[in-house]
Structure formats: structure tokens, C-alpha cells
Design a protein around this motif. Structure first.
Motif, PDB file in Angstrom:
ATOM      1  N   PRO A 158      63.937  -4.263 -32.901  1.00 27.58           N
ATOM      2  CA  PRO A 158      63.741  -3.056 -32.090  1.00 27.58           C
ATOM      3  C   PRO A 158      62.891  -1.981 -32.757  1.00 27.58           C
ATOM      4  N   SER A 159      62.861  -1.937 -34.091  1.00 29.96           N
ATOM      5  CA  SER A 159      62.116  -0.884 -34.780  1.00 29.96           C
ATOM      6  C   SER A 159      60.620  -1.166 -34.853  1.00 29.96           C
ATOM      7  N   LEU A 160      60.201  -2.351 -34.385  1.00 36.43           N
ATOM      8  CA  LEU A 160      58.800  -2.745 -34.477  1.00 36.43           C
ATOM      9  C   LEU A 160      58.151  -2.849 -33.101  1.00 36.43           C
ATOM     10  N   THR A 161      56.871  -2.545 -33.057  1.00 37.52           N
ATOM     11  CA  THR A 161      56.053  -2.796 -31.872  1.00 37.52           C
ATOM     12  C   THR A 161      55.391  -4.154 -32.029  1.00 37.52           C
ATOM     13  N   GLU A 162      55.392  -4.946 -30.958  1.00 33.13           N
ATOM     14  CA  GLU A 162      54.757  -6.261 -30.966  1.00 33.13           C
ATOM     15  C   GLU A 162      53.570  -6.253 -30.009  1.00 33.13           C
ATOM     16  N   ALA A 163      52.466  -6.865 -30.423  1.00 31.29           N
ATOM     17  CA  ALA A 163      51.295  -6.992 -29.553  1.00 31.29           C
ATOM     18  C   ALA A 163      50.707  -8.381 -29.743  1.00 31.29           C
ATOM     19  N   ALA A 164      50.591  -9.133 -28.656  1.00 29.49           N
ATOM     20  CA  ALA A 164      50.084 -10.502 -28.728  1.00 29.49           C
ATOM     21  C   ALA A 164      48.584 -10.510 -29.012  1.00 29.49           C
ATOM     22  N   LEU A 165      48.151 -11.466 -29.830  1.00 31.45           N
ATOM     23  CA  LEU A 165      46.740 -11.693 -30.088  1.00 31.45           C
ATOM     24  C   LEU A 165      46.216 -12.857 -29.257  1.00 31.45           C
ATOM     25  N   PHE A 166      46.915 -13.994 -29.318  1.00 31.68           N
ATOM     26  CA  PHE A 166      46.506 -15.174 -28.558  1.00 31.68           C
ATOM     27  C   PHE A 166      47.643 -16.189 -28.574  1.00 31.68           C
ATOM     28  N   THR A 167      47.527 -17.173 -27.731  1.00 33.00           N
ATOM     29  CA  THR A 167      48.470 -18.291 -27.677  1.00 33.00           C
ATOM     30  C   THR A 167      47.726 -19.568 -28.032  1.00 33.00           C
ATOM     31  N   GLU A 168      48.348 -20.407 -28.842  1.00 34.14           N
ATOM     32  CA  GLU A 168      47.714 -21.668 -29.215  1.00 34.14           C
ATOM     33  C   GLU A 168      48.696 -22.822 -29.048  1.00 34.14           C
ATOM     34  N   ASP A 169      48.134 -24.001 -28.746  1.00 31.13           N
ATOM     35  CA  ASP A 169      48.949 -25.194 -28.540  1.00 31.13           C
ATOM     36  C   ASP A 169      49.262 -25.882 -29.858  1.00 31.13           C
ATOM     37  N   GLN A 266      52.577 -28.132 -22.550  1.00 33.09           N
ATOM     38  CA  GLN A 266      52.335 -28.362 -23.968  1.00 33.09           C
ATOM     39  C   GLN A 266      53.124 -27.365 -24.827  1.00 33.09           C
ATOM     40  N   PRO A 267      53.595 -27.827 -25.980  1.00 34.74           N
ATOM     41  CA  PRO A 267      54.253 -26.880 -26.897  1.00 34.74           C
ATOM     42  C   PRO A 267      53.224 -25.891 -27.426  1.00 34.74           C
ATOM     43  N   SER A 268      53.628 -24.656 -27.630  1.00 27.68           N
ATOM     44  CA  SER A 268      52.676 -23.633 -28.065  1.00 27.68           C
ATOM     45  C   SER A 268      53.422 -22.495 -28.757  1.00 27.68           C
ATOM     46  N   ARG A 269      52.668 -21.585 -29.324  1.00 25.97           N
ATOM     47  CA  ARG A 269      53.237 -20.371 -29.907  1.00 25.97           C
ATOM     48  C   ARG A 269      52.303 -19.197 -29.618  1.00 25.97           C
ATOM     49  N   THR A 270      52.864 -18.024 -29.596  1.00 25.77           N
ATOM     50  CA  THR A 270      52.087 -16.800 -29.431  1.00 25.77           C
ATOM     51  C   THR A 270      51.969 -16.124 -30.781  1.00 25.77           C
ATOM     52  N   VAL A 271      50.748 -15.897 -31.216  1.00 27.44           N
ATOM     53  CA  VAL A 271      50.479 -15.215 -32.479  1.00 27.44           C
ATOM     54  C   VAL A 271      50.220 -13.744 -32.169  1.00 27.44           C
ATOM     55  N   GLY A 272      50.860 -12.866 -32.911  1.00 27.41           N
ATOM     56  CA  GLY A 272      50.712 -11.453 -32.623  1.00 27.41           C
ATOM     57  C   GLY A 272      50.810 -10.582 -33.851  1.00 27.41           C
ATOM     58  N   MET A 273      50.642  -9.306 -33.634  1.00 27.00           N
ATOM     59  CA  MET A 273      50.657  -8.305 -34.691  1.00 27.00           C
ATOM     60  C   MET A 273      51.845  -7.388 -34.468  1.00 27.00           C
ATOM     61  N   VAL A 274      52.528  -7.011 -35.542  1.00 23.34           N
ATOM     62  CA  VAL A 274      53.685  -6.119 -35.450  1.00 23.34           C
ATOM     63  C   VAL A 274      53.532  -4.973 -36.443  1.00 23.34           C
ATOM     64  N   TRP A 275      54.080  -3.821 -36.083  1.00 20.24           N
ATOM     65  CA  TRP A 275      54.072  -2.654 -36.962  1.00 20.24           C
ATOM     66  C   TRP A 275      55.234  -1.750 -36.588  1.00 20.24           C
ATOM     67  N   ARG A 276      55.557  -0.804 -37.463  1.00 20.52           N
ATOM     68  CA  ARG A 276      56.658   0.119 -37.208  1.00 20.52           C
ATOM     69  C   ARG A 276      56.335   1.022 -36.018  1.00 20.52           C
ATOM     70  N   ARG A 277      57.313   1.218 -35.156  1.00 18.04           N
ATOM     71  CA  ARG A 277      57.111   2.093 -33.999  1.00 18.04           C
ATOM     72  C   ARG A 277      56.786   3.524 -34.430  1.00 18.04           C
ATOM     73  N   THR A 278      57.261   3.913 -35.608  1.00 20.16           N
ATOM     74  CA  THR A 278      57.055   5.279 -36.097  1.00 20.16           C
ATOM     75  C   THR A 278      55.747   5.450 -36.858  1.00 20.16           C
ATOM     76  N   SER A 279      54.967   4.386 -37.022  1.00 20.88           N
ATOM     77  CA  SER A 279      53.747   4.468 -37.809  1.00 20.88           C
ATOM     78  C   SER A 279      52.735   5.401 -37.151  1.00 20.88           C
ATOM     79  N   PRO A 280      52.183   6.371 -37.899  1.00 20.69           N
ATOM     80  CA  PRO A 280      51.136   7.226 -37.336  1.00 20.69           C
ATOM     81  C   PRO A 280      49.880   6.455 -36.936  1.00 20.69           C
TER      82      PRO A 280
END
Length: 298
Positions: A158-169, A266-280
Motif C-alpha cells: 500500500p505504501s508504494l505506487t505501481e505503474a506498468a511498463l509492459f507485459t511479456e509472454d 499464454q503465461p505472461s507477467r507484467t513488468v512495472g516500476m514502483v516508488w514510494r507514494r510520498t516521494s517528491p
């Protein structure tokens, strides 16, 4: 009140020592010699008027005061880093130091594109990369030792923001002699010798989920700590494995194995970037996800 003779360098060296519990490893993490780090710790103790560590043997142990001080020092360093982030934000671009983490199943394949994309957009930035398992990266993000991380989503923090970059098989790697054979389903893989990453890798659990298998080690499975080793084991005829699409070119380029896609879904995963919600720098990180998504998808 912190004595005036205490420096940020000393606090950073002590923080590294508290983390590694070893003068040599702490010195390596700080990119200084062990005597230099030891001298700074000694000067810090003299300035504070109390011992921070118990010396003796190869590893060290924090004193009771040292344990309490390590928590306060981490808070101080986190505040200093946030001040730097605010300064970057005021310039509307990322500069200075950017500490970015990546999981081992992503770093070897995506790292060049990530560094290239960031430095082209932010030429003044100094990138520090940390490769570790997801759980360790999340811990270091929460403690302020990392600014952001690239992992497989979701992370459910919950303390992190998630943003997807891409999905790969995920693709199936099997011995070259199996080329042309029907592509097995996830259920069929349960009856084959499935080669897996060691426990702790999220990719391992994703592969087992596709096969509808428990997270405990399957009876016929063999384990390795990298995709490179898994592919070598396939070449040796020890079984079959799954690897993400981004790793195929690097790990199977020399041939001697068969690589095939599964049928849908097909099996796949979502690759993304995470950071603290409080980060300036949250706004800048969101812009980075758009930047990083482009080379990953090309």
C-alpha cells in the motif's frame, strides 16, 4: 541535537556498517577502503561520546546505543535524501543520484535500455543499480535506500505506487530434438521434468501457477539460480523450462534448444516500476514509466 563535528559521510558509513555488520562489506558498499571507513566510525563514536559497535572477530555487533542510533541515523539520511529530491523537483528534472533496483530476472536484459533511456532524458543523473529479490527491494524502498525499482507486478504494498511498463509472454525452452513436437499445456508440464528458478524468485511462482502446481518444489523439478543455467540444463537434456520473452535472445542465441510459444492463453507477467507514494519525485517517475515503456516494447 547532533554535535557539529558529526558529518553526513560518517552517518552514511555507519548506516552501511549497521546494514552489513562487517567492516569490509560496508567499505565496499561505500566504495572506500576499510581503514578509511573504520577511521570515520571511530571519529563518529568520539564525537558522540559513546561506542556504536562491539569490535572483535570478522563480524561486528552494534551496541545497545548503536542499535538505537542506527534507526535515528536512517531517519536523518532519509530526510537528507528527500531534501535532495525536493531540489530535483524544483528543477523539474531528475539529477544527482538515482538509486534504482531491479530483480534478477529483469536486470540482465533490461538494464542497458533503462540506463540509456534515463541518461538520454536526464543527462545529469548518476544511476546506481541494485539487483535483488522483490522482497528485498521493497524493504529498501520503504527504508529510503532506493528511489524506485523495476519488478514484476503486482507487489501488493500500500505504501508504494505501481505503474506498468509492459507485459511479456513466457516461452517454453526444450531440447532441440523436441522441435516439432506438440506444444504441451500447463497440465502436461506437470508430468515432465520442469526446471525452475530457486525459491525466492517471483518468476518461479508464476511458472508454477501456469502449471497449476503448488509453490513447494515439485517432485520431478530441478532448480537453478539463473535463466542461463536453466537453459544449459535443457541443452544437457535434463528437462524443460520457461523463460520470459526478454531473455530468449540472450540465453538461447547459441542454439541447441527449441523455443516455442504456448497456445492461448499464454503465461505472461507484467513488468512495472514502483516508488514510494510520498516521494517528491513521483511525478518524474510517472514520466519515466512512459519513457521506459517505449524501448521495452520496440
Amino acid at each position: 541535537m547532533i554535535p557539529g563535528s558529526v558529518t553526513l559521510r560518517q552517518l552514511r558509513y555507519f548506516d552501511a556498517l549497521a546494514q552489513h555488520a562487517h567492516f569490509g562489506r560496508a567499505a565496499a558498499a561505500c566504495a572506500v577502503s576499510q581503514p578509511a571507513l573504520s577511521m570515520q566510525i571511530k571519529e563518529l563514536e568520539e564525537a558522540l561520546g559513546a561506542a556504536l559497535v562491539e569490535r572483535g572477530g570478522r563480524n561486528i555487533r552494534l551496541t545497545a546505543f548503536g542499535q538505537e542510533a542506527s534507526l535515528r541515523v536512517r531517519d536523518i539520511l532519509r530526510s537528507v535524501d528527500q531534501l535532495g529530491e525536493l531540489a530535483q523537483l524544483s528543477r523539474n528534472r531528475i539529477s544527482g543520484r538515482l538509486r534504482i533496483g531491479m530483480i534478477p530476472t529483469i536486470a540482465p536484459y533490461l538494464l542497458p535500455a533503462v540506463i540509456g533511456a534515463i541518461t538520454r532524458e536526464h543527462p545529469q543523473v548518476e544511476i546506481e543499480v541494485r539487483e535483488a529479490m522483490t522482497s528485498k527491494l521493497i524493504e529498501e524502498l520503504a527504508e529510503g535506500r532506493l528511489d524506485t525499482a523495476i519488478v514484476a507486478l503486482p507487489v501488493f504494498e500500500p505504501s508504494l505506487t505501481e505503474a506498468a511498463l509492459f507485459t511479456e509472454d513466457f516461452l517454453l525452452v526444450r531440447p532441440a530434438d523436441d522441435a516439432g513436437k506438440p506444444v504441451p499445456t500447463g497440465e502436461m508440464l506437470r508430468e515432465m521434468r520442469l526446471l525452475l528458478l530457486e525459491e525466492g524468485h517471483c518468476f518461479r511462482n508464476q511458472a508454477l501457477s501456469f502449471c497449476n502446481m503448488p509453490s513447494s518444489t515439485p517432485r520431478k523439478a530441478l532448480e537453478a539460480n539463473s535463466f542461463s543455467t536453466l537453459v544449459q540444463m535443457v541443452r544437457a537434456g535434463l528437462g524443460v523450462t520457461l523463460i520470459p520473452e526478454m531473455a530468449v535472445g540472450v540465453e538461447t542465441g547459441s542454439g541447441a534448444v527449441s523455443v516455442v510459444r504456448f497456445t492461448d492463453p499464454q503465461p505472461s507477467r507484467t513488468v512495472g516500476m514502483v516508488w514510494r507514494r510520498t516521494s517528491p519525485l513521483a511525478g518524474q517517475f510517472l514520466k519515466l514509466t512512459e519513457l521506459l515503456g517505449r524501448p521495452a516494447e520496440s
